[in-house]
Motif scaffolding. Structure first.
Motif, PDB file in Angstrom:
ATOM      1  N   ALA A   1       0.843  -1.197   0.000  1.00 54.41           N
ATOM      2  CA  ALA A   1       0.000   0.000   0.000  1.00 54.41           C
ATOM      3  C   ALA A   1       0.878   1.247   0.000  1.00 54.41           C
ATOM      4  CB  ALA A   1      -0.919  -0.010   1.215  1.00 54.41           C
ATOM      5  N   ALA A   2       1.969   1.202   0.774  1.00 52.94           N
ATOM      6  CA  ALA A   2       2.877   2.359   0.806  1.00 52.94           C
ATOM      7  C   ALA A   2       3.521   2.556  -0.563  1.00 52.94           C
ATOM      8  CB  ALA A   2       3.939   2.139   1.880  1.00 52.94           C
ATOM      9  N   ALA A   3       3.866   1.439  -1.220  1.00 48.01           N
ATOM     10  CA  ALA A   3       4.480   1.546  -2.554  1.00 48.01           C
ATOM     11  C   ALA A   3       3.458   2.071  -3.563  1.00 48.01           C
ATOM     12  CB  ALA A   3       5.006   0.174  -2.990  1.00 48.01           C
ATOM     13  N   THR A   4       2.194   1.620  -3.411  1.00 44.86           N
ATOM     14  CA  THR A   4       1.138   2.113  -4.316  1.00 44.86           C
ATOM     15  C   THR A   4       0.982   3.622  -4.146  1.00 44.86           C
ATOM     16  OG1 THR A   4      -0.029   0.021  -4.099  1.00 44.86           O
ATOM     17  CG2 THR A   4      -1.321   1.847  -4.926  1.00 44.86           C
ATOM     18  N   MET A   5       1.017   4.071  -2.880  1.00 45.75           N
ATOM     19  CA  MET A   5       0.877   5.513  -2.629  1.00 45.75           C
ATOM     20  C   MET A   5       2.028   6.271  -3.290  1.00 45.75           C
ATOM     21  SD  MET A   5       0.850   7.543   0.959  1.00 45.75           S
ATOM     22  CE  MET A   5      -0.006   9.083   1.122  1.00 45.75           C
ATOM     23  N   ARG A   6       3.231   5.764  -3.125  1.00 48.19           N
ATOM     24  CA  ARG A   6       4.392   6.460  -3.711  1.00 48.19           C
ATOM     25  C   ARG A   6       4.258   6.535  -5.224  1.00 48.19           C
ATOM     26  NH1 ARG A   6       7.262   3.457   0.244  1.00 48.19           N
ATOM     27  NH2 ARG A   6       7.949   1.949  -1.315  1.00 48.19           N
ATOM     28  N   SER A   7       3.863   5.431  -5.849  1.00 46.95           N
ATOM     29  CA  SER A   7       3.800   5.474  -7.321  1.00 46.95           C
ATOM     30  C   SER A   7       2.596   6.299  -7.788  1.00 46.95           C
ATOM     31  CB  SER A   7       3.840   4.080  -7.934  1.00 46.95           C
ATOM     32  OG  SER A   7       2.672   3.404  -7.609  1.00 46.95           O
ATOM     33  N   ASP A   8       1.455   6.218  -7.080  1.00 49.69           N
ATOM     34  CA  ASP A   8       0.279   7.055  -7.451  1.00 49.69           C
ATOM     35  C   ASP A   8       0.639   8.533  -7.392  1.00 49.69           C
ATOM     36  OD1 ASP A   8      -1.455   4.920  -7.609  1.00 49.69           O
ATOM     37  OD2 ASP A   8      -2.566   5.386  -5.768  1.00 49.69           O
ATOM     38  N   VAL A   9       1.285   8.919  -6.285  1.00 47.18           N
ATOM     39  CA  VAL A   9       1.550  10.347  -6.075  1.00 47.18           C
ATOM     40  C   VAL A   9       2.601  10.834  -7.081  1.00 47.18           C
ATOM     41  CG1 VAL A   9       2.450  12.052  -4.431  1.00 47.18           C
ATOM     42  CG2 VAL A   9       0.810  10.314  -3.672  1.00 47.18           C
ATOM     43  N   ARG A  10       3.628  10.030  -7.308  1.00 47.36           N
ATOM     44  CA  ARG A  10       4.650  10.427  -8.286  1.00 47.36           C
ATOM     45  C   ARG A  10       4.001  10.623  -9.674  1.00 47.36           C
ATOM     46  NH1 ARG A  10      10.057  10.086  -8.819  1.00 47.36           N
ATOM     47  NH2 ARG A  10      10.296   8.884  -6.908  1.00 47.36           N
ATOM     48  N   ARG A  11       3.194   9.629 -10.070  1.00 43.22           N
ATOM     49  CA  ARG A  11       2.565   9.709 -11.401  1.00 43.22           C
ATOM     50  C   ARG A  11       1.656  10.940 -11.476  1.00 43.22           C
ATOM     51  NH1 ARG A  11       0.538   4.840 -11.448  1.00 43.22           N
ATOM     52  NH2 ARG A  11      -1.437   5.548 -10.629  1.00 43.22           N
ATOM     53  N   GLY A  12       0.883  11.149 -10.404  1.00 45.17           N
ATOM     54  CA  GLY A  12      -0.068  12.270 -10.402  1.00 45.17           C
ATOM     55  C   GLY A  12       0.607  13.630 -10.445  1.00 45.17           C
ATOM     56  N   LEU A  13       1.720  13.752  -9.725  1.00 47.71           N
ATOM     57  CA  LEU A  13       2.381  15.068  -9.677  1.00 47.71           C
ATOM     58  C   LEU A  13       3.189  15.340 -10.943  1.00 47.71           C
ATOM     59  CD1 LEU A  13       3.523  15.294  -5.938  1.00 47.71           C
ATOM     60  CD2 LEU A  13       1.601  16.453  -7.049  1.00 47.71           C
ATOM     61  N   LEU A  14       3.550  14.277 -11.662  1.00 51.52           N
ATOM     62  CA  LEU A  14       4.299  14.482 -12.913  1.00 51.52           C
ATOM     63  C   LEU A  14       3.359  14.584 -14.119  1.00 51.52           C
ATOM     64  CD1 LEU A  14       7.367  12.119 -12.317  1.00 51.52           C
ATOM     65  CD2 LEU A  14       7.268  14.629 -12.119  1.00 51.52           C
ATOM     66  N   ALA A  15       2.067  14.318 -13.896  1.00 51.22           N
ATOM     67  CA  ALA A  15       1.105  14.389 -15.013  1.00 51.22           C
ATOM     68  C   ALA A  15       0.789  15.850 -15.331  1.00 51.22           C
ATOM     69  CB  ALA A  15      -0.176  13.656 -14.627  1.00 51.22           C
ATOM     70  N   ALA A  16       0.251  16.086 -16.503  1.00 46.42           N
ATOM     71  CA  ALA A  16      -0.205  17.429 -16.866  1.00 46.42           C
ATOM     72  C   ALA A  16      -1.645  17.313 -17.351  1.00 46.42           C
ATOM     73  CB  ALA A  16       0.680  18.009 -17.960  1.00 46.42           C
ATOM     74  N   PRO A  17      -2.633  17.877 -16.660  1.00 48.74           N
ATOM     75  CA  PRO A  17      -2.514  18.587 -15.387  1.00 48.74           C
ATOM     76  C   PRO A  17      -2.245  17.617 -14.224  1.00 48.74           C
ATOM     77  CG  PRO A  17      -4.816  18.415 -16.043  1.00 48.74           C
ATOM     78  CD  PRO A  17      -4.020  17.836 -17.173  1.00 48.74           C
TER      79      PRO A  17
END
Ligand SMILES: C[S@@+](CC[C@H](N)C(=O)[O-])C[C@H]1O[C@@H](n2cnc3c(N)ncnc32)[C@H](O)[C@@H]1O
Length: 329
Positions: free
Chosen positions: A17-33
């Motif tokens: 779950a912690a790894a999912t959070m890290r990858s979700d947040v990384r993907r979301g913050l690097l996305a446009a928008p």
């Protein structure tokens, strides 16, 4: 109920779950928008804030769903075939769920309640209250991400009524929603029923006020995701440098909830070894909340291999509970 009161709560918020959070947040913050998943609103404070939202005058969905459940739960339980088990996805405080549990208790079919929620604190406190209120109730809770861990729902407790209340299904994008409902359909046996709460399309002003209350509780809830990222991912978001934005997108029939950066700023997330630039005025989406019509929902269910069997709304037609099954079962 003759059975013994028991509480068993399995927690599946592990390293994955912690790894999912890290990858979700990384993907979301690097996305446009930029975008963050609404599931990260719900730490202990987030759950408390959501409870406060449900009590706001402007936030009609909870009150309306509660009214329908208060008036129609007996009918819903009978239409669902008097199931022994109530599974609830995103159970939270289970405040409205009491109407269903009481209706099941009244007809003598209630045995087991399976709350499924990502917030560990609220699941424990809800379970502790419910065993007091319903002597003999067996609680088999799951603390997990229901998108990831749906298949962990106990299969040996059918017939089941699976409730997904609060309009939470509206937080999923159409493709996520179709996949999620299809996965639920794959888990269902012929006697199982799904009870889905959905907000219905209505005037823009009422919708926008419901998600942007003058007291600022919804704004605080929205910004809580930044506090969660600060704590979990070593980030340095300053919530005061973001504004809450809630707009109705009539083309997509959904509320679009965002955080707008009030300044040009750089935010670092130590755990992700990431620095993210925000332009002044840049918006980051944190949640959608889809609004439906009956026709649209029938199409949504059909696409997932499900069939609408019962339709329960308030007199004003603001909100609906759908009772859904496998086709022909
Ligand atoms: C909108 S609230 C609804 C709460 C309650 N069912 C109601 O109707 O008032 C959403 C609930 O789902 C939980 N939740 C949100 N995303 C989740 C996920 N991916 N997995 C498990 N629980 C989730 C939250 O912790 C919260 O309790």
């Amino acid at each position: 109920m003759e059975s013994e009161t028991t509480i068993e709560i399995e927690v599946h918020l592990d390293a994955d779950a912690a790894a999912t959070m890290r990858s979700d947040v990384r993907r979301g913050l690097l996305a446009a928008p930029k975008e963050l998943s609404p599931k990260y609103f719900y730490d202990e404070r987030g759950s408390q804030l959501f409870e406060q939202i449900t009590e706001l005058e402007e936030y009609y969905p909870t009150r309306t769903e509660r009214e329908i459940l208060a008036e129609r739960s007996r009918e819903i339980v009978a239409a669902a075939g008097c199931p022994a088990t109530l599974v609830e996805l995103g159970s939270g405080s289970a405040a409205k769920t009491r109407h269903l549990l009481s209706a099941m208790e009244a007809v003598g079919c209630l045995r087991t309640y399976v709350p499924v929620d990502i917030s560990e604190e609220i699941t424990h406190s809800t379970a502790a209250c419910l065993v007091e209120e319903y002597p003999g109730l067996a609680i088999q809770g799951l603390v997990c991400d229901f998108e990831r861990d749906l298949e962990r729902i106990p299969a040996d407790l059918e017939p089941r009524l699976i409730a997904f209340l609060g309009g939470t299904v509206g937080n999923l994008y159409p493709d996520q929603r179709r996949d999620f409902l299809a996965r639920l359909a794959a888990l269902m046996e012929s006697g199982d029923r799904l009870l889905l709460g959905t907000d219905l399309v209505k005037e823009r002003d009422r919708l926008e006020l419901a998600y942007d209350d003058p007291a600022g509780v919804t704004a605080e809830f929205n910004k809580n995701v930044l506090t969660v990222l600060n704590r979990e991912l070593g980030a340095n978001f300053d919530p005061d440098l973001f504004a809450h934005v809630a707009r109705y997108d009539s083309g997509e029939a959904r509320m679009d909830i965002r955080l707008r950066s009030l300044a040009e700023q750089t935010v670092s997330l130590d755990v992700l070894d990431l620095e993210v630039e925000f332009a002044a005025g840049e918006e980051m989406r944190t949640e959608i909340s889809a609004k439906f019509t009956r026709d649209r929902l029938e199409a949504v269910y059909a696409e997932a291999g499900l069939e609408l069997r019962g339709w329960f709304t308030d007199a004003a037609g603001d909100y609906a509970l759908s009772l859904v099954s496998l086709p022909g079962s």
